[in-house]
Write a protein that holds these residues in place. Structure first.
Motif, short mmCIF file in Angstrom:
data_model
loop_
_atom_site.label_atom_id
_atom_site.label_comp_id
_atom_site.label_asym_id
_atom_site.label_seq_id
_atom_site.Cartn_x
_atom_site.Cartn_y
_atom_site.Cartn_z
N THR A 1 0.86 -1.18 0.00
CA THR A 1 0.00 0.00 0.00
C THR A 1 0.89 1.23 0.00
O THR A 1 1.59 1.51 0.97
CB THR A 1 -0.93 0.02 1.23
N GLY A 2 0.89 1.95 -1.12
CA GLY A 2 1.80 3.08 -1.29
C GLY A 2 1.14 4.41 -1.06
O GLY A 2 0.16 4.53 -0.33
N LYS A 3 1.70 5.45 -1.69
CA LYS A 3 1.20 6.81 -1.53
C LYS A 3 -0.25 6.90 -2.00
O LYS A 3 -0.62 6.30 -3.01
CB LYS A 3 2.07 7.80 -2.33
N GLY A 4 -1.06 7.67 -1.25
CA GLY A 4 -2.45 7.83 -1.62
C GLY A 4 -3.25 6.55 -1.49
O GLY A 4 -4.29 6.38 -2.13
N PHE B 1 1.13 -4.97 -6.48
CA PHE B 1 1.75 -6.25 -6.15
C PHE B 1 3.18 -6.25 -6.67
O PHE B 1 3.42 -5.93 -7.83
CB PHE B 1 0.95 -7.40 -6.74
N VAL B 2 4.11 -6.60 -5.78
CA VAL B 2 5.53 -6.60 -6.13
C VAL B 2 6.06 -8.03 -5.99
O VAL B 2 5.81 -8.69 -4.98
CB VAL B 2 6.32 -5.65 -5.20
N PRO B 3 6.81 -8.52 -6.99
CA PRO B 3 7.39 -9.86 -6.88
C PRO B 3 8.38 -9.94 -5.73
O PRO B 3 9.07 -8.95 -5.41
CB PRO B 3 8.11 -10.04 -8.22
N ILE B 4 8.46 -11.11 -5.11
CA ILE B 4 9.43 -11.31 -4.03
C ILE B 4 10.10 -12.66 -4.24
O ILE B 4 9.43 -13.68 -4.47
CB ILE B 4 8.78 -11.21 -2.63
N GLY B 5 11.42 -12.68 -4.18
CA GLY B 5 12.19 -13.89 -4.46
C GLY B 5 12.11 -14.92 -3.34
O GLY B 5 11.79 -14.59 -2.19
N SER B 6 12.45 -16.16 -3.66
CA SER B 6 12.36 -17.25 -2.69
C SER B 6 13.33 -17.08 -1.53
O SER B 6 13.01 -17.44 -0.39
CB SER B 6 12.63 -18.59 -3.39
N THR B 7 14.52 -16.50 -1.79
CA THR B 7 15.48 -16.29 -0.70
C THR B 7 14.94 -15.31 0.33
O THR B 7 15.02 -15.56 1.55
CB THR B 7 16.82 -15.76 -1.26
N LEU C 1 12.03 0.19 -18.18
CA LEU C 1 11.59 1.22 -17.25
C LEU C 1 10.13 1.06 -16.83
O LEU C 1 9.77 1.34 -15.69
CB LEU C 1 11.79 2.61 -17.87
N ARG C 2 9.29 0.63 -17.76
CA ARG C 2 7.87 0.47 -17.44
C ARG C 2 7.68 -0.56 -16.32
O ARG C 2 6.89 -0.34 -15.40
CB ARG C 2 7.10 0.07 -18.70
N SER C 3 8.39 -1.67 -16.38
CA SER C 3 8.29 -2.68 -15.33
C SER C 3 8.81 -2.15 -14.00
O SER C 3 8.21 -2.39 -12.95
CB SER C 3 9.08 -3.94 -15.74
N ILE C 4 9.92 -1.41 -14.06
CA ILE C 4 10.47 -0.83 -12.83
C ILE C 4 9.49 0.17 -12.24
O ILE C 4 9.28 0.22 -11.03
CB ILE C 4 11.83 -0.16 -13.12
N GLN C 5 8.85 0.97 -13.11
CA GLN C 5 7.85 1.94 -12.66
C GLN C 5 6.73 1.25 -11.89
O GLN C 5 6.32 1.70 -10.81
CB GLN C 5 7.27 2.68 -13.86
N LEU C 6 6.23 0.15 -12.42
CA LEU C 6 5.13 -0.57 -11.77
C LEU C 6 5.55 -1.13 -10.42
O LEU C 6 4.80 -1.07 -9.45
CB LEU C 6 4.65 -1.72 -12.68
N GLY D 1 5.91 1.70 -7.92
CA GLY D 1 4.67 2.40 -7.62
C GLY D 1 4.71 3.86 -7.99
O GLY D 1 4.01 4.68 -7.39
N HIS D 2 5.53 4.22 -8.99
CA HIS D 2 5.58 5.60 -9.46
C HIS D 2 4.36 5.89 -10.33
O HIS D 2 4.04 5.12 -11.23
CB HIS D 2 6.84 5.86 -10.29
N GLU D 3 3.72 7.01 -10.07
CA GLU D 3 2.55 7.38 -10.87
C GLU D 3 2.96 7.73 -12.29
O GLU D 3 2.26 7.43 -13.25
CB GLU D 3 1.83 8.56 -10.22
N SER D 4 4.12 8.38 -12.42
CA SER D 4 4.61 8.78 -13.74
C SER D 4 5.94 8.12 -14.04
O SER D 4 6.80 8.00 -13.16
CB SER D 4 4.77 10.31 -13.80
N ILE D 5 6.13 7.71 -15.28
CA ILE D 5 7.40 7.09 -15.66
C ILE D 5 8.53 8.11 -15.64
O ILE D 5 9.71 7.76 -15.55
CB ILE D 5 7.29 6.41 -17.03
N THR D 6 8.18 9.40 -15.68
CA THR D 6 9.20 10.46 -15.60
C THR D 6 9.98 10.35 -14.29
O THR D 6 11.19 10.57 -14.25
CB THR D 6 8.54 11.85 -15.68
#
Length: 298
Positions: free
Chosen positions: A170-173, A178-184, A261-266, A269-274
């Motif tokens: 749960t981020g801003k606003g 959903f963020v991937p999390i590794g097995s380790t 960059l689009r995947s990193i943005q998601l 949780g950045h609203e803008s890719i900028t």
């Protein structure tokens, strides 16, 4: 209507229509209240509907003598938002700050850690203590998921979807992602949960909070800063870092290893890719390699 009436209406708009957090709304409100104090100090009686560009220019000039350019720019931006809201509600037909420019400031580029430095910090944790197991889980989660410190301390057990390989953030606003999390990292969190957390006397209201202090309550953001600072001193790391440094490093290392960059943005949780593009500068060599590999006129 007086200033406070407009402000309350604006606050409701920010909360309900834009879904902003209380802290963000307070920051917007502070900018307006600073303007009101300026008007009172100079015996200027005028409503937000009638205030002119000239008066606001005087205010901005006054502010420029008290704060740095970055803070000045933030104040101007906050007031522009307020007057845009007044236009939206048909209280005004123009924004008196349209022609008032923010000061030019250089964008501060984020510090990052190398993988070796991250490993050194985590390896310095004393795992013979319950707090050590917890702190390792905290830093692994910060780096593995690229979380903001506020997102980390608010993380709940019910947000962990390990079978699916994700955590719900749960981020801003109050926006969720959903963020991937590794097995380790999953294993390290489970070790903390099953070996340390189960032995705590958990305070009412914190039963679902993942990371707890010794008194069974949610950790503060300041405590996460302290944990990291103490570890950097311990290993003699000559860098000024914070929990956010792990987030920057997460994004940078993903980019260096070929993530788009689009995947990193998601994931961030950045609203803008900028906002995400700030990380591009960190690995010019990688970008050159991409150009040489994929561009038809290399």
């Amino acid at each position: 209507m007086n200033w406070q009436t407009y402000i309350k209406s604006y606050q409701s708009y920010l909360k309900i229509e834009r879904g902003l957090s209380k802290n963000t709304i307070d920051n917007y409100t502070f900018d307006i209240e600073r303007l009101i104090l300026f008007l009172e100090a100079n015996h200027i009686e005028i409503s937000p509907v009638k205030i002119t560009e000239e008066t606001l220019q005087q205010f901005v000039y006054s502010v420029s003598k008290e704060v740095n350019p970055r803070s000045q720019g933030r104040i101007i931006s906050g007031l522009k938002s307020f007057f845009s809201y007044l236009i939206f509600e048909d209280y005004r037909t123009d924004n008196p700050l349209t022609l008032i420019e923010s000061p030019r400031i250089g964008r501060k580029l984020p510090d990052t850690l190398s993988l070796a430095e991250i490993d050194a910090i985590i390896d310095a944790i004393d795992l013979s203590t319950p707090e050590g197991e917890r702190n390792r889980a905290i830093l692994e989660t910060l780096y593995s998921c690229g979380l903001r410190v506020s997102e980390l301390v608010a993380l709940k057990i019910s947000d962990l979807f390990f079978e699916e390989g994700f955590v719900k953030i749960t981020g801003k606003g109050n926006k969720q992602r959903f963020v991937p999390i590794g097995s380790t990292t999953q294993k390290i969190i489970l070790d903390y949960h099953n070996l340390v957390r189960v032995h705590l006397h958990i305070q009412k209201g914190h039963e679902d909070t993942l990371f707890l202090n010794r008194r069974g309550r949610q950790l503060t953001r300041a405590m996460i800063f302290t944990i990291i600072k103490d570890l950097t001193v311990k290993i003699g790391l000559n860098k000024t870092i914070s929990p956010h440094t792990f987030r920057h490093s997460f994004a940078t290392h993903l980019l260096e290893n070929g993530a788009d960059l689009r995947s990193i943005q998601l994931m961030l949780g950045h609203e803008s890719i900028t906002t995400t593009e700030i990380y591009v500068h960190l690995d010019r060599t990688h970008l050159t390699q991409i150009m040489n590999t994929f561009h038809p006129r290399k």
